[in-house]
Design a protein around this motif. Structure first.
Motif, PDB file in Angstrom:
ATOM      1  N   ASP A  29       0.839  -1.196   0.000  1.00 18.38           N
ATOM      2  CA  ASP A  29       0.000   0.000   0.000  1.00 18.38           C
ATOM      3  C   ASP A  29       0.878   1.252   0.000  1.00 18.38           C
ATOM      4  O   ASP A  29       0.826   2.078  -0.905  1.00 18.38           O
ATOM      5  CB  ASP A  29      -0.922  -0.054   1.225  1.00 18.38           C
ATOM      6  CG  ASP A  29      -1.841   1.150   1.360  1.00 18.38           C
ATOM      7  OD1 ASP A  29      -1.578   2.180   0.725  1.00 18.38           O
ATOM      8  OD2 ASP A  29      -2.818   1.066   2.120  1.00 18.38           O
TER       9      ASP A  29
ATOM     10  N   THR B   3       0.798   3.914   1.976  1.00 14.80           N
ATOM     11  CA  THR B   3       0.259   5.122   2.594  1.00 14.80           C
ATOM     12  C   THR B   3       0.924   5.356   3.947  1.00 14.80           C
ATOM     13  O   THR B   3       1.092   4.428   4.740  1.00 14.80           O
ATOM     14  CB  THR B   3      -1.263   4.992   2.794  1.00 14.80           C
ATOM     15  OG1 THR B   3      -1.885   4.761   1.533  1.00 14.80           O
ATOM     16  CG2 THR B   3      -1.840   6.244   3.429  1.00 14.80           C
TER      17      THR B   3
ATOM     18  N   ASP C 157       0.852   6.138   7.545  1.00 15.67           N
ATOM     19  CA  ASP C 157      -0.236   5.969   8.503  1.00 15.67           C
ATOM     20  C   ASP C 157      -0.139   6.928   9.684  1.00 15.67           C
ATOM     21  O   ASP C 157      -1.130   7.498  10.115  1.00 15.67           O
ATOM     22  CB  ASP C 157      -0.228   4.530   9.024  1.00 15.67           C
ATOM     23  CG  ASP C 157      -1.389   4.235   9.943  1.00 15.67           C
ATOM     24  OD1 ASP C 157      -2.497   4.008   9.426  1.00 15.67           O
ATOM     25  OD2 ASP C 157      -1.191   4.250  11.181  1.00 15.67           O
ATOM     26  N   HIS C 158       1.061   7.083  10.233  1.00 13.28           N
ATOM     27  CA  HIS C 158       1.231   7.985  11.372  1.00 13.28           C
ATOM     28  C   HIS C 158       2.701   8.326  11.556  1.00 13.28           C
ATOM     29  O   HIS C 158       3.581   7.717  10.946  1.00 13.28           O
ATOM     30  CB  HIS C 158       0.659   7.376  12.663  1.00 13.28           C
ATOM     31  CG  HIS C 158       1.337   6.129  13.143  1.00 13.28           C
ATOM     32  ND1 HIS C 158       0.900   4.861  12.816  1.00 13.28           N
ATOM     33  CD2 HIS C 158       2.428   5.940  13.937  1.00 13.28           C
ATOM     34  CE1 HIS C 158       1.674   3.958  13.385  1.00 13.28           C
ATOM     35  NE2 HIS C 158       2.623   4.592  14.069  1.00 13.28           N
TER      36      HIS C 158
ATOM     37  N   ASP D 137      -7.130   8.546   4.297  1.00 16.83           N
ATOM     38  CA  ASP D 137      -5.722   8.283   4.025  1.00 16.83           C
ATOM     39  C   ASP D 137      -4.815   9.315   4.686  1.00 16.83           C
ATOM     40  O   ASP D 137      -3.618   9.380   4.388  1.00 16.83           O
ATOM     41  CB  ASP D 137      -5.460   8.267   2.514  1.00 16.83           C
ATOM     42  CG  ASP D 137      -6.003   7.008   1.854  1.00 16.83           C
ATOM     43  OD1 ASP D 137      -6.025   5.955   2.525  1.00 16.83           O
ATOM     44  OD2 ASP D 137      -6.419   7.076   0.683  1.00 16.83           O
TER      45      ASP D 137
ATOM     46  N   ALA E 266      -2.715  10.992   7.812  1.00 20.05           N
ATOM     47  CA  ALA E 266      -1.883  10.422   8.872  1.00 20.05           C
ATOM     48  C   ALA E 266      -2.306  10.950  10.235  1.00 20.05           C
ATOM     49  O   ALA E 266      -2.798  12.074  10.363  1.00 20.05           O
ATOM     50  CB  ALA E 266      -0.417  10.754   8.618  1.00 20.05           C
TER      51      ALA E 266
ATOM     52  N   ARG F  21       1.629   1.932   5.823  1.00 20.24           N
ATOM     53  CA  ARG F  21       0.629   0.866   5.721  1.00 20.24           C
ATOM     54  C   ARG F  21       1.030  -0.137   4.642  1.00 20.24           C
ATOM     55  O   ARG F  21       1.496   0.249   3.563  1.00 20.24           O
ATOM     56  CB  ARG F  21      -0.737   1.437   5.361  1.00 20.24           C
ATOM     57  CG  ARG F  21      -1.359   2.311   6.410  1.00 20.24           C
ATOM     58  CD  ARG F  21      -2.707   2.827   5.932  1.00 20.24           C
ATOM     59  NE  ARG F  21      -3.171   3.950   6.734  1.00 20.24           N
ATOM     60  CZ  ARG F  21      -4.168   4.749   6.390  1.00 20.24           C
ATOM     61  NH1 ARG F  21      -4.812   4.543   5.247  1.00 20.24           N
ATOM     62  NH2 ARG F  21      -4.523   5.752   7.176  1.00 20.24           N
TER      63      ARG F  21
ATOM     64  N   TYR G 274       3.302  -5.944  13.675  1.00 19.06           N
ATOM     65  CA  TYR G 274       3.959  -4.860  12.948  1.00 19.06           C
ATOM     66  C   TYR G 274       5.406  -5.271  12.744  1.00 19.06           C
ATOM     67  O   TYR G 274       5.823  -6.375  13.151  1.00 19.06           O
ATOM     68  CB  TYR G 274       3.863  -3.529  13.709  1.00 19.06           C
ATOM     69  CG  TYR G 274       4.204  -3.635  15.181  1.00 19.06           C
ATOM     70  CD1 TYR G 274       5.525  -3.577  15.623  1.00 19.06           C
ATOM     71  CD2 TYR G 274       3.202  -3.808  16.135  1.00 19.06           C
ATOM     72  CE1 TYR G 274       5.839  -3.688  16.967  1.00 19.06           C
ATOM     73  CE2 TYR G 274       3.511  -3.922  17.486  1.00 19.06           C
ATOM     74  CZ  TYR G 274       4.828  -3.860  17.898  1.00 19.06           C
ATOM     75  OH  TYR G 274       5.136  -3.975  19.222  1.00 19.06           O
TER      76      TYR G 274
ATOM     77  N   ARG H 232      -3.837  -2.186   8.205  1.00 18.46           N
ATOM     78  CA  ARG H 232      -5.084  -1.556   8.625  1.00 18.46           C
ATOM     79  C   ARG H 232      -6.250  -2.279   7.975  1.00 18.46           C
ATOM     80  O   ARG H 232      -6.173  -2.696   6.817  1.00 18.46           O
ATOM     81  CB  ARG H 232      -5.114  -0.077   8.225  1.00 18.46           C
ATOM     82  CG  ARG H 232      -4.169   0.790   9.037  1.00 18.46           C
ATOM     83  CD  ARG H 232      -4.662   0.982  10.451  1.00 18.46           C
ATOM     84  NE  ARG H 232      -3.756   1.804  11.245  1.00 18.46           N
ATOM     85  CZ  ARG H 232      -2.858   1.322  12.095  1.00 18.46           C
ATOM     86  NH1 ARG H 232      -2.724   0.017  12.240  1.00 18.46           N
ATOM     87  NH2 ARG H 232      -2.087   2.127  12.798  1.00 18.46           N
TER      88      ARG H 232
END
Length: 255
Positions: free
Chosen positions: A2, A4, A6-7, A52, A54, A209, A238, A254
């Motif tokens: 993916d 993206t 995430d955080h 999407d 963060a 992600r 993770y 996710r």
């Protein structure tokens, strides 16, 4: 994969003080929490953050330790409307936020404040995304070519608009090729003077992600990413790798 973002995780010395700061000044709300025996993780973001977009992860260790910010991590940047930079900065000043770099000192293009632990927060003008949502995370790199190559090869990122090449430094922005504008980007800052950086421990990681944790890990190992904390060592919840300068990158899934 993916890809993206995430955080982004930062460590804080007083969880309640930090929660109050972000909830009061950036109007963040709690999106998730993980209470362990020795630490607490809290995820924050605007109420209307994009799917999407963060989040900000605050990590609080229960043993009362203190942290060094270091200079290998730079800042997170949060969005305000194009015509609201000065107004937003003035609002923060009226609320008692520390005056760090005001809009005038930054050519009225952006501004900076700091949170209770000294993490720098840039305020940037954007015509997309929720107010105060995270636009990018800046990290400093010692070799721009290696850094761009890392994100391109390991995570299939592409350079996105925003490159700024000045007399003494360059900024490059990378993100997944099809990421929406509201997604977070990584800003790579490269100073031309050959300086080295101290990682510190006040900043933690950025999280990416992935669709399948084991498949993504295998792909990273094939692409010669550092084997830092594999899925098995993290109970397959993770995993972690690092970039060429030692910044930690978490892999998460996710629903």
């Amino acid at each position: 994969m993916d890809g993206t973002l995430d955080h982004v995780m930062i460590r804080v010395e007083d969880l309640e003080e930090s929660l109050d700061w972000y909830q009061t000044h950036l109007n963040y709300e709690e999106k998730g929490r993980w209470e362990a025996d020795t630490f607490t993780n809290v995820f924050l973001g605007p109420e209307d953050v994009h799917e999407d977009g963060a989040l900000l992860e605050l990590t609080y260790n229960h043993d009362g330790r203190t942290y060094e910010i270091g200079d290998a991590w730079g800042h997170i940047a949060v969005r305000v409307p194009e015509d609201a930079l000065q107004e937003s900065y003035d609002q923060l000043m009226a609320e008692g936020v520390e005056d760090y770099r005001d809009p005038e000192s930054c050519g009225n293009r952006y501004a900076f404040v700091t949170d209770p632990d000294g993490h720098e927060i840039e305020i940037v003008k954007r015509d997309h995304g929720a107010k105060w949502s995270i636009d990018h995370t800046m990290i400093r790199v010692e070799d721009a070519d290696e850094a761009l190559g890392y994100w391109t090869r390991k995570f299939e990122y592409t350079e996105v608009p925003g490159r700024w090449e000045a007399d003494s430094f360059s900024n490059y922005f990378v993100a997944p090729e099809d990421a929406p504008d509201e997604a977070m980007k990584v800003e790579l800052t490269y100073n031309y003077d050959g300086r080295e950086y101290t990682m510190g421990d006040g900043w933690g990681h950025v999280a990416v992600r992935v669709d399948d944790l084991d498949d993504a890990w295998d792909a990273l190992m094939t692409r010669e990413a550092p084997d830092y904390r594999d899925p098995a060592s993290c109970d397959h919840n993770y995993a972690f790798t690092k970039d060429q300068d030692g910044h930690e990158v978490e892999l998460v899934t996710r629903d």
